[in-house]
Motif scaffolding. Sequence first.
Motif, PDB file in Angstrom:
ATOM      1  N   ARG A 332       0.833  -1.213   0.000  1.00 32.51           N
ATOM      2  CA  ARG A 332       0.000   0.000   0.000  1.00 32.51           C
ATOM      3  C   ARG A 332       0.863   1.258   0.000  1.00 32.51           C
ATOM      4  NH1 ARG A 332      -4.030   2.270   4.757  1.00 32.51           N
ATOM      5  NH2 ARG A 332      -4.068   4.375   3.912  1.00 32.51           N
ATOM      6  N   GLU A 333       1.907   1.283   0.830  1.00 31.14           N
ATOM      7  CA  GLU A 333       2.776   2.469   0.882  1.00 31.14           C
ATOM      8  C   GLU A 333       3.438   2.716  -0.464  1.00 31.14           C
ATOM      9  OE1 GLU A 333       5.407   1.603   4.079  1.00 31.14           O
ATOM     10  OE2 GLU A 333       3.948   2.152   5.653  1.00 31.14           O
ATOM     11  N   SER A 334       3.830   1.627  -1.150  1.00 31.31           N
ATOM     12  CA  SER A 334       4.420   1.789  -2.474  1.00 31.31           C
ATOM     13  C   SER A 334       3.400   2.355  -3.453  1.00 31.31           C
ATOM     14  CB  SER A 334       4.950   0.447  -2.981  1.00 31.31           C
ATOM     15  OG  SER A 334       6.030   0.010  -2.179  1.00 31.31           O
ATOM     16  N   LEU A 335       2.170   1.878  -3.372  1.00 32.10           N
ATOM     17  CA  LEU A 335       1.131   2.377  -4.280  1.00 32.10           C
ATOM     18  C   LEU A 335       0.851   3.854  -4.033  1.00 32.10           C
ATOM     19  CD1 LEU A 335      -1.478  -0.522  -4.429  1.00 32.10           C
ATOM     20  CD2 LEU A 335      -0.138   0.387  -6.324  1.00 32.10           C
ATOM     21  N   GLU A 336       0.868   4.268  -2.775  1.00 29.84           N
ATOM     22  CA  GLU A 336       0.649   5.684  -2.482  1.00 29.84           C
ATOM     23  C   GLU A 336       1.768   6.529  -3.072  1.00 29.84           C
ATOM     24  OE1 GLU A 336       0.331   5.404   1.723  1.00 29.84           O
ATOM     25  OE2 GLU A 336      -1.860   5.211   1.706  1.00 29.84           O
ATOM     26  N   GLY A 337       2.998   6.012  -3.013  1.00 31.03           N
ATOM     27  CA  GLY A 337       4.099   6.709  -3.655  1.00 31.03           C
ATOM     28  C   GLY A 337       3.952   6.726  -5.161  1.00 31.03           C
ATOM     29  N   ALA A 353      -3.222   2.237 -10.459  1.00 31.51           N
ATOM     30  CA  ALA A 353      -2.738   2.342  -9.082  1.00 31.51           C
ATOM     31  C   ALA A 353      -3.907   2.459  -8.113  1.00 31.51           C
ATOM     32  CB  ALA A 353      -1.807   3.538  -8.947  1.00 31.51           C
ATOM     33  N   ALA A 354      -4.911   3.232  -8.457  1.00 25.84           N
ATOM     34  CA  ALA A 354      -6.068   3.393  -7.572  1.00 25.84           C
ATOM     35  C   ALA A 354      -6.828   2.086  -7.421  1.00 25.84           C
ATOM     36  CB  ALA A 354      -6.984   4.485  -8.119  1.00 25.84           C
ATOM     37  N   ARG A 355      -6.963   1.353  -8.517  1.00 28.26           N
ATOM     38  CA  ARG A 355      -7.650   0.063  -8.444  1.00 28.26           C
ATOM     39  C   ARG A 355      -6.917  -0.883  -7.494  1.00 28.26           C
ATOM     40  NH1 ARG A 355      -6.732  -4.802 -11.065  1.00 28.26           N
ATOM     41  NH2 ARG A 355      -8.535  -6.208 -11.053  1.00 28.26           N
ATOM     42  N   ARG A 356      -5.605  -0.945  -7.610  1.00 27.06           N
ATOM     43  CA  ARG A 356      -4.839  -1.825  -6.742  1.00 27.06           C
ATOM     44  C   ARG A 356      -4.904  -1.382  -5.281  1.00 27.06           C
ATOM     45  NH1 ARG A 356      -3.552  -2.496 -11.571  1.00 27.06           N
ATOM     46  NH2 ARG A 356      -2.443  -4.320 -12.385  1.00 27.06           N
ATOM     47  N   LEU A 357      -4.966  -0.090  -5.076  1.00 21.67           N
ATOM     48  CA  LEU A 357      -5.078   0.411  -3.711  1.00 21.67           C
ATOM     49  C   LEU A 357      -6.386  -0.060  -3.078  1.00 21.67           C
ATOM     50  CD1 LEU A 357      -3.389   2.161  -1.812  1.00 21.67           C
ATOM     51  CD2 LEU A 357      -4.696   4.134  -2.591  1.00 21.67           C
ATOM     52  N   ARG A 358      -7.454  -0.036  -3.860  1.00 17.92           N
ATOM     53  CA  ARG A 358      -8.731  -0.499  -3.320  1.00 17.92           C
ATOM     54  C   ARG A 358      -8.710  -2.004  -3.070  1.00 17.92           C
ATOM     55  NH1 ARG A 358     -14.693  -0.201  -6.071  1.00 17.92           N
ATOM     56  NH2 ARG A 358     -13.850  -1.973  -7.231  1.00 17.92           N
ATOM     57  N   LEU A 359      -8.147  -2.751  -3.995  1.00 14.36           N
ATOM     58  CA  LEU A 359      -8.093  -4.198  -3.818  1.00 14.36           C
ATOM     59  C   LEU A 359      -7.252  -4.574  -2.610  1.00 14.36           C
ATOM     60  CD1 LEU A 359      -7.723  -5.380  -7.530  1.00 14.36           C
ATOM     61  CD2 LEU A 359      -9.697  -5.686  -6.030  1.00 14.36           C
ATOM     62  N   ILE A 360      -6.137  -3.888  -2.404  1.00 17.44           N
ATOM     63  CA  ILE A 360      -5.300  -4.168  -1.233  1.00 17.44           C
ATOM     64  C   ILE A 360      -6.076  -3.853   0.042  1.00 17.44           C
ATOM     65  CG2 ILE A 360      -3.294  -3.306   0.049  1.00 17.44           C
ATOM     66  CD1 ILE A 360      -1.762  -3.322  -2.540  1.00 17.44           C
ATOM     67  N   GLY A 361      -6.875  -2.786   0.007  1.00 14.77           N
ATOM     68  CA  GLY A 361      -7.698  -2.478   1.173  1.00 14.77           C
ATOM     69  C   GLY A 361      -8.676  -3.597   1.480  1.00 14.77           C
ATOM     70  N   THR A 362      -9.315  -4.149   0.440  1.00 13.36           N
ATOM     71  CA  THR A 362     -10.250  -5.248   0.644  1.00 13.36           C
ATOM     72  C   THR A 362      -9.533  -6.463   1.217  1.00 13.36           C
ATOM     73  OG1 THR A 362     -11.580  -4.456  -1.213  1.00 13.36           O
ATOM     74  CG2 THR A 362     -11.947  -6.708  -0.489  1.00 13.36           C
TER      75      THR A 362
END
Length: 891
Positions: A332-337, A353-362
């Motif tokens: 997640r931290e890498s995706l935010e960067g 990147a946003a899609r992956r951020l949501r999937l990682i959250g799930t």
Amino acid sequence: MRLNRILPLGLALGLVVGPVSLSAQGSRLPASVEAGLILRQLDGVKRVLLVAAHPDDEDTSLLATLARGMGVEAAYFSLTRGEGGQNLIGPELYEGLGIIRSGELLSARSVDGAGQFFSRAFDFGYSKTADETFGQWPREVLLSDLVWAIRKFRPQILVSVFSGTPNDGHGQHQAAGILTLAAWEAAGDPSRFPEQFARGVEPWTPLKLYRRTFFDPENATLAVPTGDLDPLLGRSYHQVAMDSRSRHRSQDFGTAQAPGPRQTHLTLLETRVPSGDDEPIFTGVDTTFAALFERPEAKREVERYRRAISLARLGLTAMSPASILPDLRDARESLEGILALANEGPDGAKLEAARRLRLIGTATHAVSGVRLELRSRSEILVPGQSALVEARLWSGADAELQATAPVLRIPDGWTVEPLPPEETGPEDDTGAFSRFFNQREEGSAHGVPVSIGPGDMALWRFRVTLPEGAKTTAPYYLARPRQGAIYDWVDDAVNRTLPFQSPLLSAQATFELRHGDVVLTSHAEGPIRYRGVDKAAGEFWRPVQVSPRLSVAPASPRLVWPVADNGAREVAFELEGFDASGVAGTVELSAPAGWRVSPGEVSFDLPDLGAEARVVFQVTPPSPAAEGEFELRPVVRTSTGAADGLRVTVIDYPHIEPHLTVESAAVRAVRFPVQVADRRIGYVMGSGDAGPEAIQQLGLELELIETTDWSAERLDRFDTIVLGVRAYEVRSDLIASNRLLLEWVERGGTLITQYNKFEFNDGDYAPFPIAVGRGRVTDENAAVELLHPESALLSGPNEIRASDFDGWVQERGLYYPAEWADAYTELLRMADPDEAPQTSSLLVAPHGEGLYVHTSLAFFRQLPAGVPGAYRLWANILSIDPRRWREATTS
């Protein structure tokens, strides 16, 4: 009906960039399975769009293998919602059937993991050529819909189910193949449909085009294994696909989940990248996440991200899923960067990147045991009503949460009032057994942070109030009248090509999650739904919908009224209240000039939700009789004023989400000359059959023949027995008693068999051989020749003329016999353009003292539509006397 909980998987389109998200109501999957499926999607950029014409055309094995096994974002684009087919499970046809089949596709996608798109095409029924199809579907309109979906979804690979040639059979199949080939060229061309760019999409060029080789596997260039066992799912992808396929219940598609090797065969039609015919489907396509970024520092963050998700995949276990939380945090931290560095890159980089951020959250919340439940205490709301909404945030495992009250997202004009902790609202509906063991739930205060320890839960309550002008919930594509075979949908970037509009109510909560060394600030969001409890089946979830306060449903929306009948007829309406506080008033019936209605008005008082009443009017037509169509319109007067009555229908089956529709409650009275003999009628119900009502509207009484009615004494009560459409497919008792039925015909009865599919060929159901084939006449305006106009069936009691075939809808008939014995007399000849004539749509044969009639004419469509000529012919078939037939034939 109570519904099983179905939460279709949505497409990752138009995602909100921000902290990790969590879907409401949690997941039915084990945490390790849910997280494992998500982890498959996080490395690489792979999208495939499958295109065909109807619900059931999709290759579910391919979709399941791509979406579940390979972590591909896969989706199915169906030109239609299947409105022109038949309905095995209920009476709905046309738009109602389209809602069912759209829901079945969503249910199927929830199993195989793919997404779903539609065009605005209405399935007008079977067609034989692409030219015939495009005569009803504006080609450029549908091409723009498919191009929009491609530009929105951004697939590298298109798969056309059909070739766009006559080999596809159905003209709508051919059209789907033609449009896919055209979209392959048009989607990336900025000169095609440029008006779309102002709505948030850009040109997109797919890189490879395949065709599914259903009917010509010898031409395949690629075989995709679909029978591999998935260790997460415990089934092969083919087995998952057959589970998905079985959701098409309205089409009789229940399918075994057979194990073993399976393959889907494709042929490569076009490619814009170097790729061999027999190479894997993504060969030549750069699917790496890093390829979206140009800046070196972004590429370094991508590599850090990939290492983190690789460690998460290796470390995930069923017994300790939370052990991968540090790896998910690092990813997640890498995706935010990456998001911060993607501002100057292509738009696709931010989206991915946003899609992956949501999937990682799930995945994070799945493995840490965090669940959000958003619940409305009311399922169907009415204007002016208030409803209690509850939000529960549960830390079911070892995580500690610091949370604030969720923020509700509501339609414009609605209001939200936070409720104090002590206000509990109405009694819960969990059932006495559950309440006996449950502790009382204390509410949480709004506006202050709440600590939620491991195993604990926080509860917030809200009062949501609708304005008096709240809009009724209905499928967005039905908001305006259909224009021929095209839906006149609202052309907006939010709903366009989606199955249905977004949920009416949703909410988002913000909280801090602590689990060991992992600390995350998260957002939890999802739809607010109604939770109910069925005493037999248990808990179920359903969408929240808005309805008018009162439903006025005509007992018969179409009233067939012979002109010779000038007496009064009963016109009745079933009232149902949807307002929990009650609704009262009067109903009057507005009729054309010269018609008499008694009484002038009828009072009603429905004190609570679900209360019902019946209002009845006696209607007398003018004399002398007038032919034509006439509208009888109910007008409702309540404390809020006078308005035309509206019929509210909730299309509701256990395997799909319920959907509410609203339409005029007006009755259409159709007056024309028709006579029918006085016959005692028995009726064997078939599939989606409205035949009994049509017979009753001719003035005849009938009795339904149930499963326990098969005896010689019972059958001998009838002069005529009618078998409903596809009766041999759905009535095992009919098959078991067919010999008894034929013996009844020998004793002098008239048996009328309506159209059946190929199940009819499995037994000797007719007295003389008949083999059902694929013949049909799809042109509802095709010329009809009367082969024996003097016959007893065509000459009386109504003299049938060619004009009686004017105004038919959708088709002449279907599944005509391909072979039949010489004992049958053929009465009609008809043909589609440029085809050989067909003469088996209406066959009659004497059998003993009785008569056997087999008709493949589409009466099941004509009679509900009130087509006068169809009723006149139907009346003759019902009236035929075996003795008169034999005498006339002998003469």
